[in-house]
Design a protein around this motif. Structure first.
Motif, PDB file in Angstrom:
ATOM      1  N   GLN A 219       0.859  -1.178   0.000  1.00 19.61           N
ATOM      2  CA  GLN A 219       0.000   0.000   0.000  1.00 19.61           C
ATOM      3  C   GLN A 219       0.901   1.236   0.000  1.00 19.61           C
ATOM      4  N   ILE A 220       0.560   2.203  -0.821  1.00 23.46           N
ATOM      5  CA  ILE A 220       1.300   3.455  -0.839  1.00 23.46           C
ATOM      6  C   ILE A 220       0.467   4.505  -0.115  1.00 23.46           C
ATOM      7  N   SER A 221       1.062   5.120   0.905  1.00 17.49           N
ATOM      8  CA  SER A 221       0.409   6.187   1.663  1.00 17.49           C
ATOM      9  C   SER A 221       1.066   7.501   1.271  1.00 17.49           C
TER      10      SER A 221
ATOM     11  N   VAL B 184      -3.622   9.764   1.688  1.00 17.51           N
ATOM     12  CA  VAL B 184      -4.287   8.950   0.681  1.00 17.51           C
ATOM     13  C   VAL B 184      -3.572   7.609   0.667  1.00 17.51           C
ATOM     14  N   ARG B 185      -4.330   6.563   0.891  1.00 14.96           N
ATOM     15  CA  ARG B 185      -3.774   5.206   0.833  1.00 14.96           C
ATOM     16  C   ARG B 185      -4.281   4.558  -0.440  1.00 14.96           C
ATOM     17  N   VAL B 186      -3.351   4.066  -1.259  1.00 12.52           N
ATOM     18  CA  VAL B 186      -3.738   3.466  -2.529  1.00 12.52           C
ATOM     19  C   VAL B 186      -3.061   2.118  -2.722  1.00 12.52           C
ATOM     20  N   ILE B 187      -3.791   1.253  -3.396  1.00 13.83           N
ATOM     21  CA  ILE B 187      -3.252   0.003  -3.908  1.00 13.83           C
ATOM     22  C   ILE B 187      -3.241   0.196  -5.420  1.00 13.83           C
ATOM     23  N   VAL B 188      -2.090  -0.009  -6.034  1.00 15.86           N
ATOM     24  CA  VAL B 188      -1.946   0.266  -7.463  1.00 15.86           C
ATOM     25  C   VAL B 188      -1.463  -0.974  -8.204  1.00 15.86           C
ATOM     26  N   ASP B 189      -1.544  -0.905  -9.520  1.00 12.28           N
ATOM     27  CA  ASP B 189      -1.134  -2.044 -10.339  1.00 12.28           C
ATOM     28  C   ASP B 189       0.380  -2.187 -10.456  1.00 12.28           C
TER      29      ASP B 189
END
Length: 143
Positions: free
Chosen positions: A5-7, A45-50
């Motif tokens: 996860q990227i915060s 913002v916490r994101v899960i990306v490809d």
């Protein structure tokens, strides 16, 4: 069986979130999940990306402050009580949930949750012992 996860820290001002999502879009980065938490002056913002590597490179190039954290992604039936069961299994085994958020999937009859806990290894063992399946980064991109 964790995902990255990227915060990202964003100033809490109109347009900052749009700028962030524009940067991802312009660099062909697909978000699978997003969560936004805010305080008075900034948001996280916490994101899960490809593509975590490409995303981190792009974020560095655009001077974003961010961190990468290993979190759990759990697949469960898309039915009433499924989330409750996951939470109960973790709680009954002394695994504290720090935060969580859902994301959509293309797989019919399945739901997915991102779960942040202090001890991923223990949580994975507990979940698997109870028939709950954490998914890995590659599987998540296919979900």
């Amino acid at each position: 069986m964790t995902v990255k996860q990227i915060s990202v820290f964003l100033e809490n001002k109109p347009g900052r979130l749009a700028e962030f999502t524009d940067v991802l879009s312009e660099n062909n980065i697909n978000m699978r999940a997003l969560s936004l938490a805010e305080a008075s002056d900034f948001g996280i913002v916490r994101v899960i990306v490809d593509d975590v590597y490409n995303t981190s490179t792009v974020l560095k190039d655009h001077d974003y402050i961010f961190s990468i954290t290993k979190v759990l992604a759990v697949e469960m039936p898309d039915e009433p009580g499924a989330l409750s069961r996951v939470i109960r299994v973790l709680g009954d085994n002394e695994v504290n949930v720090e935060y969580m958020y859902a994301f959509t999937a293309r797989k019919k009859d399945s739901a997915y949750m991102i779960i942040r806990v202090a001890d991923n290894k223990k949580a994975i063992e507990v979940l698997q012992k109870n028939g709950i399946r954490p998914v890995c980064q590659d599987e998540l991109m296919e979900a």
